[in-house]
Design a protein around this motif. Structure first.
Motif, PDB file in Angstrom:
ATOM      1  N   ILE A 235       0.843  -1.202   0.000  1.00 30.14           N
ATOM      2  CA  ILE A 235       0.000   0.000   0.000  1.00 30.14           C
ATOM      3  C   ILE A 235       0.880   1.255   0.000  1.00 30.14           C
ATOM      4  CG2 ILE A 235      -1.649   1.338   1.358  1.00 30.14           C
ATOM      5  CD1 ILE A 235      -2.814  -1.393   2.285  1.00 30.14           C
ATOM      6  N   ALA A 236       1.955   1.243   0.789  1.00 33.89           N
ATOM      7  CA  ALA A 236       2.860   2.394   0.825  1.00 33.89           C
ATOM      8  C   ALA A 236       3.489   2.633  -0.547  1.00 33.89           C
ATOM      9  CB  ALA A 236       3.948   2.169   1.877  1.00 33.89           C
ATOM     10  N   ARG A 237       3.907   1.552  -1.209  1.00 27.19           N
ATOM     11  CA  ARG A 237       4.519   1.685  -2.532  1.00 27.19           C
ATOM     12  C   ARG A 237       3.504   2.168  -3.560  1.00 27.19           C
ATOM     13  NH1 ARG A 237       5.900  -2.734  -4.721  1.00 27.19           N
ATOM     14  NH2 ARG A 237       5.360  -4.286  -3.159  1.00 27.19           N
ATOM     15  N   GLN A 238       2.251   1.741  -3.411  1.00 23.45           N
ATOM     16  CA  GLN A 238       1.209   2.190  -4.336  1.00 23.45           C
ATOM     17  C   GLN A 238       0.982   3.695  -4.208  1.00 23.45           C
ATOM     18  OE1 GLN A 238      -1.896  -0.562  -3.089  1.00 23.45           O
ATOM     19  NE2 GLN A 238      -1.824  -1.614  -5.051  1.00 23.45           N
ATOM     20  N   ARG A 239       1.002   4.211  -2.983  1.00 18.52           N
ATOM     21  CA  ARG A 239       0.807   5.645  -2.776  1.00 18.52           C
ATOM     22  C   ARG A 239       1.960   6.429  -3.397  1.00 18.52           C
ATOM     23  NH1 ARG A 239      -2.872   7.446   0.905  1.00 18.52           N
ATOM     24  NH2 ARG A 239      -1.569   9.210   1.474  1.00 18.52           N
ATOM     25  N   LEU A 240       3.183   5.953  -3.197  1.00 15.70           N
ATOM     26  CA  LEU A 240       4.349   6.599  -3.809  1.00 15.70           C
ATOM     27  C   LEU A 240       4.234   6.552  -5.326  1.00 15.70           C
ATOM     28  CD1 LEU A 240       7.234   7.792  -3.807  1.00 15.70           C
ATOM     29  CD2 LEU A 240       8.090   5.431  -3.601  1.00 15.70           C
ATOM     30  N   ASN A 241       3.801   5.416  -5.838  1.00 13.85           N
ATOM     31  CA  ASN A 241       3.718   5.242  -7.284  1.00 13.85           C
ATOM     32  C   ASN A 241       2.694   6.183  -7.911  1.00 13.85           C
ATOM     33  OD1 ASN A 241       4.583   3.666  -9.652  1.00 13.85           O
ATOM     34  ND2 ASN A 241       2.463   2.976  -9.692  1.00 13.85           N
ATOM     35  N   ARG A 242       1.574   6.416  -7.219  1.00 15.86           N
ATOM     36  CA  ARG A 242       0.570   7.333  -7.756  1.00 15.86           C
ATOM     37  C   ARG A 242       1.128   8.751  -7.892  1.00 15.86           C
ATOM     38  NH1 ARG A 242      -3.274   4.114  -4.882  1.00 15.86           N
ATOM     39  NH2 ARG A 242      -3.074   5.377  -2.982  1.00 15.86           N
TER      40      ARG A 242
END
Length: 310
Positions: A235-242
């Protein structure tokens, strides 16, 4: 299409789900949109390398199919796949379930007791067969592959030298394959912090960046605390990716969330999802490209520069 615009393609990581890149590239070629430069991370680096070497979708898929369809290659990833708990309960199936359970436990033990599970040749060997002894300079389209230096936390971008070295570095999944050691750096798969390599496209001089963002596999059950930690990290990586993808001019997200990152048996399905996502997005993409080459847009850019100077 592009009329002077330098189009950059940023192909993200995603394991088996990243095979959707092949479908996206096929749709772009069908629409007459070809990248002038390509940046790739992990599976995006592999497919980006094939595309940069020969941007023919049919040839690309034939070569890629041979790579992921190899039985030995598939055997590396099978233990990572979650098993269907509602499957057959016959005695033979139960024996298979026990074997699969032991394999997954062995993976967990190896992960915490040794730096990596597979030898370098398990990844480098198939890549060498796929690409041969060519360098970045032999490619038809400029390519950058993006990896991560575990020591500094910085990205490592390959644009020259042996192609297999750059692709291996970008694809060496931590704990699965050995990192590439170079001048005091430990270089691994860049899919954590550099999942979609938009910055690399910018550095190559792209005027218009089409990013292909491969969504993560959506876990819905967590049997251990480690499962929960991994999901939280995802989830943390997804937020960074967005936030990173917001820097692209156009983003295509194939609907492949149902497929596991190690499920290379879903290759054709992922390819089809990529093609559909790109074709569904094509009207808007063409509209954006027309706007970027229009006189009103160019006038707007000039006016903005003048205002900053004043």
């Amino acid at each position: 299409m592009g009329n002077g615009l330098k189009i950059g393609l940023a192909l993200g990581s995603g394991g088996a789900r990243g095979l959707a890149h092949a479908g996206v590239l096929e749709a772009l070629e069908d629409a007459g949109i070809r990248g002038h430069m390509v940046a790739g991370t992990s599976m995006g680096a592999i497919i980006g390398g094939l595309y940069a070497h020969n941007p023919d979708p049919t040839q690309l898929w034939a070569r890629l199919g041979g790579y992921v369809g190899n039985e030995e290659f598939a055997s590396y990833w099978a233990p990572f796949l979650p098993k269907d708990e509602n499957g057959s309960r016959d005695p033979q199936q139960r024996l298979t379930d026990i074997f699969d359970f032991m394999q997954r436990k062995l993976i967990a033990v190896k992960t915490v007791t040794r730096p990596y599970m597979q030898s370098e040749d398990k990844l480098r060997g198939p890549l060498a067969k796929l690409f041969g002894p060519i360098s970045f300079s032999d490619l038809q389209i400029p390519l950058a592959t993006v990896a991560l230096d575990l020591i500094s936390g910085e990205s490592v971008v390959y644009t020259e030298g042996a192609l297999v070295d750059g692709i291996y570095a970008s694809s060496a999944i931590p704990s699965v394959f050995p990192p590439l050691e170079d001048d005091g750096r430990l270089i691994v798969d860049g899919g954590g912090p550099f999942r979609v390599p938009i910055e690399a496209c910018q550095e190559m001089g792209a005027d218009f960046i089409i990013a292909v963002d491969i969504p993560a596999f959506e876990e819905t059950s967590f049997s251990t605390g480690l499962d929960m930690i991994l999901r939280s990290n995802t989830i943390a990586r997804q937020r960074l990716n967005r936030m990173i993808c917001a820097q692209a001019d156009f983003v295509i997200r194939p609907n492949v969330t149902e497929f596991h990152w190690a499920d290379f048996g879903a290759a054709e399905a992922c390819r089809a999802r990529g093609y559909k996502a790109a074709m569904d997005a094509m009207p808007e993409l063409k509209k954006q490209l027309r706007w970027r080459k229009s006189l009103p847009y160019k006038a707007k850019v000039v006016a903005s520069k003048l205002l900053r100077m004043g």
